[in-house]
Design an enzyme around this catalytic site. Structure first.
Site, mmCIF file in Angstrom:
data_model
loop_
_atom_site.group_PDB
_atom_site.id
_atom_site.type_symbol
_atom_site.label_atom_id
_atom_site.label_comp_id
_atom_site.label_asym_id
_atom_site.label_seq_id
_atom_site.Cartn_x
_atom_site.Cartn_y
_atom_site.Cartn_z
ATOM 1 N N GLU A 55 0.823 -1.201 0.000
ATOM 2 C CA GLU A 55 0.000 0.000 0.000
ATOM 3 C C GLU A 55 0.861 1.256 0.000
ATOM 4 O O GLU A 55 0.565 2.235 -0.693
ATOM 5 C CB GLU A 55 -0.927 0.011 1.226
ATOM 6 C CG GLU A 55 -1.899 -1.154 1.289
ATOM 7 C CD GLU A 55 -1.373 -2.319 2.089
ATOM 8 O OE1 GLU A 55 -2.180 -3.002 2.734
ATOM 9 O OE2 GLU A 55 -0.132 -2.566 2.075
ATOM 10 N N THR A 158 13.022 -23.200 -7.980
ATOM 11 C CA THR A 158 13.574 -22.463 -6.831
ATOM 12 C C THR A 158 12.855 -21.135 -6.615
ATOM 13 O O THR A 158 12.877 -20.600 -5.507
ATOM 14 C CB THR A 158 15.076 -22.186 -7.035
ATOM 15 O OG1 THR A 158 15.269 -21.450 -8.250
ATOM 16 C CG2 THR A 158 15.857 -23.493 -7.108
ATOM 17 N N ALA A 159 12.219 -20.594 -7.660
ATOM 18 C CA ALA A 159 11.542 -19.299 -7.525
ATOM 19 C C ALA A 159 10.314 -19.442 -6.629
ATOM 20 O O ALA A 159 9.626 -20.460 -6.631
ATOM 21 C CB ALA A 159 11.129 -18.779 -8.895
#
Length: 217
Positions: A55, A158-159
């Site tokens: 935000e 791996t991400a």
């Protein structure tokens, strides 16, 4: 009732959050889109390391144009003072007119307080749009809040993960998971197709990643 446009903008917010999965520990990856008159004014996602929050990123980009916007946020805006003031307060001070939230935060210092703060300021709040997708997105974060340990995924990719866990003896497993939780890790990868992974999955202590749901965009 949510409109087609509401669904589209929340979809973008969810995509922004997914793109930061694995990069924001100890905080969850959140997406925020600010819209006015059907046009995107600004957007943001939780930054690497967990701050600034989504935000705040979007409000910084929007500056004065945030006034009168609808904010689409994937997780209830925080309501407590930590290292930064509450995001709910930031939305109020920026003059946001409406906030659409995918799911409520289960963190004990938020847990409905963000919504209450917004509504007390006269802001229209809509909840539950995209909730199923958001619940899947924050499943590991909520798991850590409730158990003190991360959620383990057997995955070749791996991400999208905050760290990886190498095989450890059974006698050290609980302590290791507790330490990972204390370090703020929620999504932890283990290498698939190993005895360690198969044993954890069989015991219900890890899950085989469902690539269709856990894809990182």
């Amino acid at each position: 009732m949510a409109s087609v446009a509401d669904r589209r903008f929340m979809g973008l917010a969810l995509a922004l959050a997914r793109g930061q999965l694995g990069r924001t520990a100890p905080n969850p990856a959140v997406g925020c889109v600010l819209v006015k008159d059907g046009q995107i004014v600004a957007n943001g996602a939780t930054a690497d390391g967990g701050r600034p929050h989504a935000e705040r990123v979007a409000l910084t980009h929007a500056e004065a144009m945030a006034r009168g916007c609808t904010a689409y946020v994937t997780l209830e805006p925080c309501a407590h003072y930590g290292r930064t003031p509450p995001c709910a307060l930031g939305l109020i001070e920026a003059g946001i007119a409406r906030v659409v939230i995918a799911c409520l935060d289960r963190y004990h210092e938020v847990a409905g307080r963000g919504i209450a703060m917004l509504e007390a300021a006269g802001i229209e709040v809509v909840t539950g749009l995209g909730e199923a997708d958001a619940q899947a997105l924050y499943e590991a974060f909520f798991h850590r809040l409730e158990t003190g340990t991360p959620l383990l995924f057997a995955d070749s990719r791996t991400a999208g993960y905050e760290t990886a866990l190498d095989p450890v003896p059974v006698s050290e497993r609980d302590t290791t998971l507790k330490q990972l939780g204390e370090q703020g890790f929620s999504r932890v990868r283990i290498a698939p197709d190993t005895k360690f992974a198969r044993d954890l999955v069989a015991r219900g202590l890890a899950r085989q990643a469902e690539h269709s749901r856990d894809t990182v965009y």
